[in-house]
Design a protein around this motif. Structure first.
Motif, PDB file in Angstrom:
ATOM      1  N   PHE A   2       0.823  -1.214   0.000  1.00 35.07           N
ATOM      2  CA  PHE A   2       0.000   0.000   0.000  1.00 35.07           C
ATOM      3  C   PHE A   2       0.854   1.260   0.000  1.00 35.07           C
ATOM      4  CE2 PHE A   2      -1.805   3.393   2.696  1.00 35.07           C
ATOM      5  CZ  PHE A   2      -2.882   3.775   1.903  1.00 35.07           C
ATOM      6  N   THR A   3       1.831   1.320   0.908  1.00 29.66           N
ATOM      7  CA  THR A   3       2.573   2.573   1.084  1.00 29.66           C
ATOM      8  C   THR A   3       3.477   2.905  -0.103  1.00 29.66           C
ATOM      9  OG1 THR A   3       4.357   1.444   2.303  1.00 29.66           O
ATOM     10  CG2 THR A   3       2.520   2.339   3.596  1.00 29.66           C
ATOM     11  N   ASP A   4       3.959   1.897  -0.812  1.00 35.70           N
ATOM     12  CA  ASP A   4       4.816   2.168  -1.968  1.00 35.70           C
ATOM     13  C   ASP A   4       4.077   2.944  -3.059  1.00 35.70           C
ATOM     14  OD1 ASP A   4       7.008   0.981  -0.865  1.00 35.70           O
ATOM     15  OD2 ASP A   4       6.872  -0.887  -2.003  1.00 35.70           O
ATOM     16  N   ARG A   5       2.759   2.861  -3.071  1.00 34.21           N
ATOM     17  CA  ARG A   5       1.966   3.521  -4.109  1.00 34.21           C
ATOM     18  C   ARG A   5       1.522   4.925  -3.704  1.00 34.21           C
ATOM     19  NH1 ARG A   5      -0.907  -1.474  -3.949  1.00 34.21           N
ATOM     20  NH2 ARG A   5      -2.728  -0.334  -3.176  1.00 34.21           N
ATOM     21  N   LEU A   6       1.865   5.330  -2.489  1.00 33.94           N
ATOM     22  CA  LEU A   6       1.419   6.634  -2.000  1.00 33.94           C
ATOM     23  C   LEU A   6       2.130   7.776  -2.719  1.00 33.94           C
ATOM     24  CD1 LEU A   6       1.313   6.015   1.864  1.00 33.94           C
ATOM     25  CD2 LEU A   6      -0.657   6.391   0.371  1.00 33.94           C
ATOM     26  N   ALA A   7       1.369   8.782  -3.070  1.00 32.68           N
ATOM     27  CA  ALA A   7       1.966  10.001  -3.604  1.00 32.68           C
ATOM     28  C   ALA A   7       2.646  10.752  -2.468  1.00 32.68           C
ATOM     29  CB  ALA A   7       0.886  10.874  -4.244  1.00 32.68           C
ATOM     30  N   GLU A   8       3.593  11.612  -2.812  1.00 28.77           N
ATOM     31  CA  GLU A   8       4.320  12.395  -1.810  1.00 28.77           C
ATOM     32  C   GLU A   8       3.357  13.179  -0.921  1.00 28.77           C
ATOM     33  OE1 GLU A   8       8.399  13.749  -0.633  1.00 28.77           O
ATOM     34  OE2 GLU A   8       7.580  12.073  -1.771  1.00 28.77           O
ATOM     35  N   SER A   9       2.306  13.689  -1.514  1.00 27.55           N
ATOM     36  CA  SER A   9       1.341  14.503  -0.766  1.00 27.55           C
ATOM     37  C   SER A   9       0.535  13.683   0.234  1.00 27.55           C
ATOM     38  CB  SER A   9       0.390  15.207  -1.736  1.00 27.55           C
ATOM     39  OG  SER A   9      -0.297  14.261  -2.537  1.00 27.55           O
ATOM     40  N   ASP A  10       0.527  12.363   0.070  1.00 23.93           N
ATOM     41  CA  ASP A  10      -0.215  11.495   0.980  1.00 23.93           C
ATOM     42  C   ASP A  10       0.666  10.908   2.079  1.00 23.93           C
ATOM     43  OD1 ASP A  10      -2.643  11.824  -0.381  1.00 23.93           O
ATOM     44  OD2 ASP A  10      -2.100  10.283  -1.851  1.00 23.93           O
ATOM     45  N   ARG A  11       1.930  11.316   2.075  1.00 24.92           N
ATOM     46  CA  ARG A  11       2.863  10.838   3.087  1.00 24.92           C
ATOM     47  C   ARG A  11       3.087  11.944   4.128  1.00 24.92           C
ATOM     48  NH1 ARG A  11       6.434   6.591   1.988  1.00 24.92           N
ATOM     49  NH2 ARG A  11       5.939   5.449   0.077  1.00 24.92           N
ATOM     50  N   PRO A  12       2.611  11.781   5.348  1.00 24.08           N
ATOM     51  CA  PRO A  12       2.809  12.832   6.358  1.00 24.08           C
ATOM     52  C   PRO A  12       4.271  12.937   6.781  1.00 24.08           C
ATOM     53  CG  PRO A  12       1.869  10.879   7.361  1.00 24.08           C
ATOM     54  CD  PRO A  12       1.863  10.625   5.875  1.00 24.08           C
ATOM     55  N   THR A  13       4.681  14.147   7.110  1.00 25.32           N
ATOM     56  CA  THR A  13       6.022  14.336   7.660  1.00 25.32           C
ATOM     57  C   THR A  13       6.008  13.892   9.129  1.00 25.32           C
ATOM     58  OG1 THR A  13       5.473  16.644   8.172  1.00 25.32           O
ATOM     59  CG2 THR A  13       6.610  16.202   6.101  1.00 25.32           C
ATOM     60  N   VAL A  14       7.087  13.225   9.544  1.00 23.20           N
ATOM     61  CA  VAL A  14       7.104  12.563  10.851  1.00 23.20           C
ATOM     62  C   VAL A  14       8.389  12.889  11.600  1.00 23.20           C
ATOM     63  CG1 VAL A  14       6.905  10.354  12.062  1.00 23.20           C
ATOM     64  CG2 VAL A  14       5.803  10.652   9.822  1.00 23.20           C
TER      65      VAL A  14
ATOM     66  N   ILE B 171      15.033   3.457  12.411  1.00 17.98           N
ATOM     67  CA  ILE B 171      13.747   4.144  12.535  1.00 17.98           C
ATOM     68  C   ILE B 171      13.389   4.958  11.290  1.00 17.98           C
ATOM     69  CG2 ILE B 171      12.413   5.849  13.846  1.00 17.98           C
ATOM     70  CD1 ILE B 171      12.728   3.148  15.245  1.00 17.98           C
ATOM     71  N   PRO B 172      14.295   5.766  10.708  1.00 16.05           N
ATOM     72  CA  PRO B 172      13.936   6.489   9.483  1.00 16.05           C
ATOM     73  C   PRO B 172      13.472   5.551   8.364  1.00 16.05           C
ATOM     74  CG  PRO B 172      15.947   7.398  10.410  1.00 16.05           C
ATOM     75  CD  PRO B 172      15.648   6.148  11.178  1.00 16.05           C
ATOM     76  N   GLU B 173      14.072   4.376   8.303  1.00 18.28           N
ATOM     77  CA  GLU B 173      13.685   3.381   7.304  1.00 18.28           C
ATOM     78  C   GLU B 173      12.275   2.862   7.571  1.00 18.28           C
ATOM     79  OE1 GLU B 173      15.643  -0.696   5.388  1.00 18.28           O
ATOM     80  OE2 GLU B 173      16.480   0.196   7.217  1.00 18.28           O
ATOM     81  N   LEU B 174      11.967   2.611   8.842  1.00 16.95           N
ATOM     82  CA  LEU B 174      10.622   2.137   9.197  1.00 16.95           C
ATOM     83  C   LEU B 174       9.573   3.193   8.871  1.00 16.95           C
ATOM     84  CD1 LEU B 174      11.218   0.347  12.635  1.00 16.95           C
ATOM     85  CD2 LEU B 174      10.845  -0.708  10.403  1.00 16.95           C
ATOM     86  N   VAL B 175       9.894   4.457   9.126  1.00 13.13           N
ATOM     87  CA  VAL B 175       8.959   5.544   8.800  1.00 13.13           C
ATOM     88  C   VAL B 175       8.673   5.566   7.306  1.00 13.13           C
ATOM     89  CG1 VAL B 175       8.681   8.059   8.716  1.00 13.13           C
ATOM     90  CG2 VAL B 175       9.588   6.974  10.786  1.00 13.13           C
ATOM     91  N   GLN B 176       9.711   5.433   6.523  1.00 15.01           N
ATOM     92  CA  GLN B 176       9.546   5.428   5.071  1.00 15.01           C
ATOM     93  C   GLN B 176       8.687   4.247   4.614  1.00 15.01           C
ATOM     94  OE1 GLN B 176      13.214   5.932   2.794  1.00 15.01           O
ATOM     95  NE2 GLN B 176      12.499   4.434   1.314  1.00 15.01           N
ATOM     96  N   LEU B 177       8.967   3.051   5.143  1.00 11.36           N
ATOM     97  CA  LEU B 177       8.201   1.864   4.767  1.00 11.36           C
ATOM     98  C   LEU B 177       6.742   1.973   5.210  1.00 11.36           C
ATOM     99  CD1 LEU B 177      10.781  -0.927   5.697  1.00 11.36           C
ATOM    100  CD2 LEU B 177      10.129  -0.192   3.391  1.00 11.36           C
ATOM    101  N   ALA B 178       6.514   2.691   6.314  1.00 11.51           N
ATOM    102  CA  ALA B 178       5.161   2.845   6.851  1.00 11.51           C
ATOM    103  C   ALA B 178       4.375   3.937   6.141  1.00 11.51           C
ATOM    104  CB  ALA B 178       5.222   3.144   8.347  1.00 11.51           C
ATOM    105  N   GLY B 179       4.995   4.608   5.177  1.00 10.30           N
ATOM    106  CA  GLY B 179       4.275   5.613   4.408  1.00 10.30           C
ATOM    107  C   GLY B 179       4.394   7.015   4.942  1.00 10.30           C
ATOM    108  N   GLY B 180       5.525   7.333   5.579  1.00 13.39           N
ATOM    109  CA  GLY B 180       5.760   8.684   6.079  1.00 13.39           C
ATOM    110  C   GLY B 180       7.028   9.278   5.504  1.00 13.39           C
ATOM    111  N   ILE B 181       7.250  10.553   5.791  1.00 12.73           N
ATOM    112  CA  ILE B 181       8.478  11.254   5.402  1.00 12.73           C
ATOM    113  C   ILE B 181       9.228  11.597   6.684  1.00 12.73           C
ATOM    114  CG2 ILE B 181       9.462  13.282   4.270  1.00 12.73           C
ATOM    115  CD1 ILE B 181       6.922  13.415   2.560  1.00 12.73           C
TER     116      ILE B 181
END
Length: 316
Positions: free
Chosen positions: A164-176, A192-202
């Protein structure tokens, strides 16, 4: 092929979890003072102890640990008398962080004093998610078992999120912003930064594979993240929540958009985010649930994390 005469002492919680993950729990004969999962290991003899009082606020703990380090002293001690009694054939330890667990040097010095047969030391030092999985394979290889099925199951859980998260547009990824220590302020690094990215965040602070960086309040205000996840190292959920209350008193706290939109969360960092072991996949699922609650409902809310009443005038 594993043999019954192998006697493992694990001096870090993540290694203890790896041993259990591989089905080798019965080979454990000793643990560190922090090893508590799976629960069955809590009955094992304790082989380490902190040289500082671990109670108190994050500032008090920081100051005690800093005093020890500035005096060129170890933060933890290895109980050589317990090691002598247990007569391990293998000791699992780490060389990543002298503040988080007993150091490799301390372990080597302790082993050098033992009078029984030689002990094999395996030191783990993962800084990325891939390195964690490689450590699982290293432990499996050392004890003659396969990690393939266990890691395949983990990867399937990762893919359940990333499909799911790989298909997210940049605008749909919240900054974390992930906060690993409250006072002084520290962001989370390493995996942790890697987990945030995989979970669909920036991820806003910290670099994949690099140590957690100290953070200035001005940096946090300037970044103004959409989501703040609080995961103090070594603190459970209730203690993390209590520690996070200090943030309410900072004059710039209420200006943050994560606070204003009520997207601040406290977690059980001790059981999940701080341990580079198999349950990092749980940590990924926790983050996915926090960042995209309309898509993911794994059932961690209330036990592994909770929404933080970040605005003192709003009750949650």
């Amino acid at each position: 092929m594993q043999t019954p005469d192998r006697r493992i002492i694990s001096l870090i919680p993540s290694a203890t979890e790896i041993v259990a993950f591989l089905g080798l729990t019965e080979l454990l004969v000793g643990r560190s003072h922090e090893c508590d999962y799976p629960p069955v290991v809590q009955s094992l003899p304790v082989c380490t102890a902190p040289k500082f009082n671990p109670e108190g606020t994050s500032r008090e703990i920081h100051d005690r640990v800093t005093d020890l380090l500035q005096s060129a002293l170890s933060v933890y001690q290895v109980k050589t008398d317990v090691l002598e009694t247990l007569q391990p054939t293998h000791i699992l330890t780490q060389a990543q962080c002298d503040v988080c667990a007993v150091s490799l040097t301390d372990v080597e010095q302790a082993v050098s004093t033992l009078t029984h047969a030689s002990v094999q030391i395996l030191s783990l030092q993962p800084n990325t998610l891939m390195a964690v999985w490689q450590d699982v394979e290293r432990v499996a290889s050392l004890f003659g078992v396969s990690a393939f099925d266990s890691l395949t199951a983990v990867n399937q859980r990762v893919e359940a999120c990333t499909t799911f998260t790989d298909r997210l547009a940049e605008s749909d990824r919240p900054t974390v912003a992930c906060i690993e220590w409250i006072n002084p302020l520290m962001a989370a690094g390493n995996w942790i930064p890697e987990l945030v990215q995989l979970a669909g965040g920036i991820n806003q602070f910290g670099m994949i594979g690099q140590h957690s960086p100290w953070l200035q309040w001005d940096d946090l205000v300037a970044a103004n993240p959409e989501v703040i996840v609080i995961m103090p190292c070594g603190f459970d959920l209730d203690r993390s929540h209590q520690e996070a209350l200090q943030l309410l008193q900072h004059p710039q706290w209420l200006s943050l958009q994560a606070v204003q939109s009520e997207r601040v969360y406290v977690t059980d960092g001790n059981q999940y985010f701080n341990r580079p072991g198999p349950r990092l996949v749980n940590s990924l699922e926790i983050l996915a649930e926090i960042l995209h609650p309309n898509r993911f409902q794994f059932g961690y809310s209330g036990t592994a994390y909770r929404q933080f009443a970040a605005n003192p005038f709003v009750l949650i």
